[in-house]
Design an enzyme around this catalytic site. Structure first.
Site, short mmCIF file in Angstrom:
data_model
loop_
_atom_site.label_atom_id
_atom_site.label_comp_id
_atom_site.label_asym_id
_atom_site.label_seq_id
_atom_site.Cartn_x
_atom_site.Cartn_y
_atom_site.Cartn_z
N ARG A 24 0.82 -1.22 0.00
CA ARG A 24 0.00 0.00 0.00
C ARG A 24 0.86 1.27 0.00
O ARG A 24 0.49 2.27 0.61
CB ARG A 24 -0.93 0.05 1.21
N ARG A 28 -3.71 6.79 0.46
CA ARG A 28 -4.24 8.02 1.07
C ARG A 28 -3.32 8.72 2.04
O ARG A 28 -3.55 9.88 2.37
CB ARG A 28 -5.58 7.71 1.75
N ARG A 37 -7.04 11.94 -6.06
CA ARG A 37 -8.24 11.17 -5.73
C ARG A 37 -9.42 12.09 -5.43
O ARG A 37 -10.57 11.63 -5.39
CB ARG A 37 -7.86 10.30 -4.52
N ASP A 73 -6.38 -3.07 -7.50
CA ASP A 73 -6.92 -3.71 -6.31
C ASP A 73 -7.11 -5.20 -6.58
O ASP A 73 -7.25 -5.61 -7.74
CB ASP A 73 -8.25 -3.09 -5.89
N TYR A 151 -14.60 -11.93 0.14
CA TYR A 151 -15.31 -10.64 0.00
C TYR A 151 -16.63 -10.81 -0.75
O TYR A 151 -17.64 -10.20 -0.41
CB TYR A 151 -14.44 -9.60 -0.73
O1 CP3 Z 1 0.17 -2.04 -2.33
C1 CP3 Z 1 -0.04 -1.12 -3.16
O2 CP3 Z 1 0.41 0.02 -3.00
C2 CP3 Z 1 -0.76 -1.44 -4.45
C3 CP3 Z 1 -2.16 -1.26 -4.52
C4 CP3 Z 1 -3.10 -2.13 -3.71
C5 CP3 Z 1 -4.34 -1.65 -3.21
N1 CP3 Z 1 -5.00 -2.70 -2.66
C6 CP3 Z 1 -4.80 -0.28 -3.31
C7 CP3 Z 1 -5.96 0.16 -2.55
C8 CP3 Z 1 -3.01 -3.49 -3.38
C9 CP3 Z 1 -1.88 -4.47 -3.62
C10 CP3 Z 1 -4.23 -3.84 -2.73
C11 CP3 Z 1 -4.52 -5.19 -2.26
C12 CP3 Z 1 -5.73 -5.43 -1.50
N2 CP3 Z 1 -6.97 -4.86 -1.63
C13 CP3 Z 1 -5.84 -6.45 -0.51
C14 CP3 Z 1 -4.75 -7.41 -0.12
C15 CP3 Z 1 -3.78 -6.82 0.82
C16 CP3 Z 1 -4.37 -6.25 2.07
O3 CP3 Z 1 -4.25 -5.04 2.24
O4 CP3 Z 1 -4.92 -7.02 2.86
C17 CP3 Z 1 -7.17 -6.43 -0.03
C18 CP3 Z 1 -7.75 -7.33 1.04
C19 CP3 Z 1 -7.87 -5.43 -0.75
C20 CP3 Z 1 -9.32 -5.08 -0.64
C21 CP3 Z 1 -9.51 -3.67 -0.34
N3 CP3 Z 1 -9.29 -2.62 -1.21
C22 CP3 Z 1 -9.98 -3.12 0.87
C23 CP3 Z 1 -10.33 -3.92 2.11
C24 CP3 Z 1 -10.03 -1.73 0.69
C25 CP3 Z 1 -10.57 -0.72 1.64
C26 CP3 Z 1 -9.64 -0.49 2.77
C27 CP3 Z 1 -9.09 0.89 2.67
O5 CP3 Z 1 -7.89 1.04 2.92
O6 CP3 Z 1 -9.89 1.81 2.39
C28 CP3 Z 1 -9.55 -1.43 -0.61
C29 CP3 Z 1 -9.40 -0.10 -1.22
C30 CP3 Z 1 -8.01 0.27 -1.62
N4 CP3 Z 1 -7.14 -0.53 -2.29
C31 CP3 Z 1 -7.40 1.56 -1.43
C32 CP3 Z 1 -6.14 1.49 -2.02
C33 CP3 Z 1 -5.11 2.58 -2.14
C34 CP3 Z 1 -8.04 2.77 -0.78
C35 CP3 Z 1 -8.65 3.52 -1.92
C36 CP3 Z 1 -9.09 4.93 -1.64
O7 CP3 Z 1 -10.14 5.08 -1.00
O8 CP3 Z 1 -8.45 5.84 -2.15
#
Ligand code: CP3
Length: 342
Positions: A24, A28, A37, A73, A151
């Site tokens: 990640r 944000r 964003r 994602d 999910y």
């Molecule tokens: O790692 C990175 O920088 C690359 C991008 C990346 C994202 N999600 C961006 C993201 C990667 C590799 C993921 C993987 C991901 N997504 C996982 C596996 C790893 C982990 O973190 O457990 C999972 C379970 C998800 C599912 C997911 N996507 C959730 C639960 C959420 C919401 C949680 C949150 O932080 O808001 C997301 C959204 C998400 N994926 C965001 C980002 C940057 C937030 C987006 C935003 O609102 O701007």
């Protein structure tokens, strides 16, 4: 081009210091991300290759990470199968119609995965020349079938995965069919990423650690092994597997065919170093909460972690899970600079 540190470490070759990147790392906590964003949803952002490319590069340009991870994602595979969901602020991904029946699974289809996910391969094409200039390798990724399925069944984030686990005992034919479908989509998707030129891959099976040994074997180990063995990977790019509570299922994780095991923060690196064969690289595993520590405390802790791994080639510094959105970017810089001075 010289073989980048990150790739050398994945191949368990010696490096002058451990390479560093963070899960990640684009997100944000970065003001420049929030600016992009501001007027667009997360989903639209990752489906717009120019924007996805731009935010992928933000942490590289700010901190000089040793690898970039594609901005996307894990749920894009659910999206390409036609499952309808949205990312809701402060909640996470919420599905309109969670999977309940075999008919729900039968409705999920995708005729041509590379075409449906061409926005990802277009992002990769935009990133390649940018990253070549920065001599930084690109990590592509996908969600492992079990975590994506969880999910889709739960309908959103869930602490104990009650619905998914109940389905395993009450109506296994439904989750079996879903996992099978997701496994095939994930193989096609990762092969498309390889064709587009990613330098490495990572599979995220974040929630597999919640499974008992038999269900872990069936729903995490088997699909991941099938995916890795079906990659069309002529140059043998490294494949990393991440899961939380990774120590619980370590012996199976070792057998998946992964090049790198990405450890969560709960396991002890000293112990993992002895349990993971020296032919498999180790990535991890700083608890992301350390990024709230005062700078000097953080530096001392990171140095200790690096020292533990100093006698083992094939170590990649990373967190044990993703960066939280309220972390001060200066703390991320502090970690990267500390590693670079090691
Ligand atoms: O790692 C990175 O920088 C690359 C991008 C990346 C994202 N999600 C961006 C993201 C990667 C590799 C993921 C993987 C991901 N997504 C996982 C596996 C790893 C982990 O973190 O457990 C999972 C379970 C998800 C599912 C997911 N996507 C959730 C639960 C959420 C919401 C949680 C949150 O932080 O808001 C997301 C959204 C998400 N994926 C965001 C980002 C940057 C937030 C987006 C935003 O609102 O701007």
């Amino acid at each position: 081009m010289k073989v980048p540190k990150y790739i050398r470490a994945c191949e368990c070759k010696k490096t002058d210091r451990p390479p560093v990147w963070m899960m990640r790392q684009a997100g944000r906590y970065l003001p420049e991300y929030r600016k992009c964003r501001h007027s667009i949803s997360f989903k639209e952002m990752m489906k717009t290759p120019e924007l996805a490319c731009k935010v992928t590069l933000q942490p590289i340009d700010r901190f000089g990470m040793d690898a970039a991870i594609l901005f996307s994602d894990i749920l894009v595979t659910a999206d390409c199968l036609g499952a309808s969901f949205d990312f809701i602020e402060k909640q996470g991904p919420i599905f309109d119609d969670p999977i309940r029946t075999l008919a729900d699974v039968a409705k999920l289809t995708c005729e041509n995965v590379p075409e449906a996910l061409s926005y990802v391969t277009q992002t990769i094409s935009l990133l390649k020349p940018e990253l070549k200039e920065r001599q930084t390798p690109l990590i592509g990724f996908a969600g492992a079938p079990f975590t994506v399925a969880s999910y889709m069944i739960e309908g959103g984030p869930s602490q104990h995965l009650k619905k998914s686990k109940s389905m395993m005992t009450q109506a296994p034919e439904i989750i079996d069919a879903l996992i099978k479908k997701l496994t095939h989509v994930t193989i096609d998707y990762l092969n498309a990423q390889i064709n587009a030129g990613v330098d490495a891959l990572q599979l995220f099976d974040t929630w597999a650690g919640l499974l008992d040994p038999a269900f872990y074997e069936k729903y995490s180990y088997h699909p991941i092994t099938e995916i890795i063995s079906n990659l069309n990977n002529p140059t043998n790019i490294p494949v990393t597997v991440f899961s939380k509570q990774s120590a619980a299922h370590l012996s199976k994780l070792i057998q998946t065919g992964a090049t790198v095991i990405s450890l969560d923060w709960q396991c002890d690196l000293k112990e993992m170093k002895t349990r993971i064969p020296s032919s498999i690289a180790i990535q991890g595993n700083l608890d992301p909460h350390w990024l709230y520590a005062p700078e000097q405390t953080l530096i001392r802790h990171v140095e200790k972690q690096v020292a533990i791994m100093s006698d083992r080639p094939g170590y990649i510094f990373n967190l044990g899970h993703g960066i939280m959105p309220d972390v001060d970017p200066e703390k991320v810089k502090c970690v990267v600079d500390t590693i670079k001075n090691c």
